[in-house]
Design a protein around this motif. Structure first.
Motif, mmCIF file in Angstrom:
data_model
loop_
_atom_site.group_PDB
_atom_site.id
_atom_site.type_symbol
_atom_site.label_atom_id
_atom_site.label_comp_id
_atom_site.label_asym_id
_atom_site.label_seq_id
_atom_site.Cartn_x
_atom_site.Cartn_y
_atom_site.Cartn_z
ATOM 1 N N CYS A 16 0.865 -1.176 0.000
ATOM 2 C CA CYS A 16 0.000 0.000 0.000
ATOM 3 C C CYS A 16 0.907 1.233 0.000
ATOM 4 C CB CYS A 16 -0.930 -0.037 1.197
ATOM 5 S SG CYS A 16 -2.121 -1.395 1.114
ATOM 6 N N GLU A 77 1.133 -0.059 6.510
ATOM 7 C CA GLU A 77 -0.308 -0.202 6.329
ATOM 8 C C GLU A 77 -0.885 -1.203 7.322
ATOM 9 O OE1 GLU A 77 -2.407 1.581 4.468
ATOM 10 O OE2 GLU A 77 -0.724 2.800 3.808
ATOM 11 N N GLN A 80 -1.215 0.556 10.573
ATOM 12 C CA GLN A 80 -2.362 1.458 10.538
ATOM 13 C C GLN A 80 -3.673 0.683 10.656
ATOM 14 O OE1 GLN A 80 -2.229 4.314 7.315
ATOM 15 N NE2 GLN A 80 -0.041 4.632 7.611
#
Length: 89
Positions: A16, A77, A80
């Motif tokens: 990502c 990512e 997150q």
């Protein structure tokens, strides 16, 4: 060699955006987010394997380094995602 390519391909699927480092940091708590922690673990294994290939002189054209950068982005990512999932609970 097939194992390296499988790990790279698996890592690229996780790719990502939003990365600063080239070495993923394993810090997702397995007890809270087991699947995300597994994904992070496998990404780190791929980075370690790629680093071994590089030490043996196998980074022709910089592709191994690029794969490590993409894995680091994937790691960011995953972190997150874990953070967001924790906030929702």
């Amino acid at each position: 060699m097939k194992q390296v390519f499988s790990m790279i391909a698996g890592g690229v699927l996780l790719v990502c955006t939003g990365c600063q480092s080239t070495e993923p940091i394993t810090n997702i708590n397995y007890r809270i987010h087991p699947k995300l922690a597994d994904a992070q673990h496998y990404a780190q294994r791929a980075v370690d394997t790629i680093s071994g290939v590089q030490r043996e002189g196998g980074d022709v054209g910089g592709h191994a380094e690029r794969a490590k950068e993409l894995l680091a982005r994937a790691n960011d990512e995953l972190i997150q995602a874990a953070t967001l999932a924790s906030a929702k609970n």
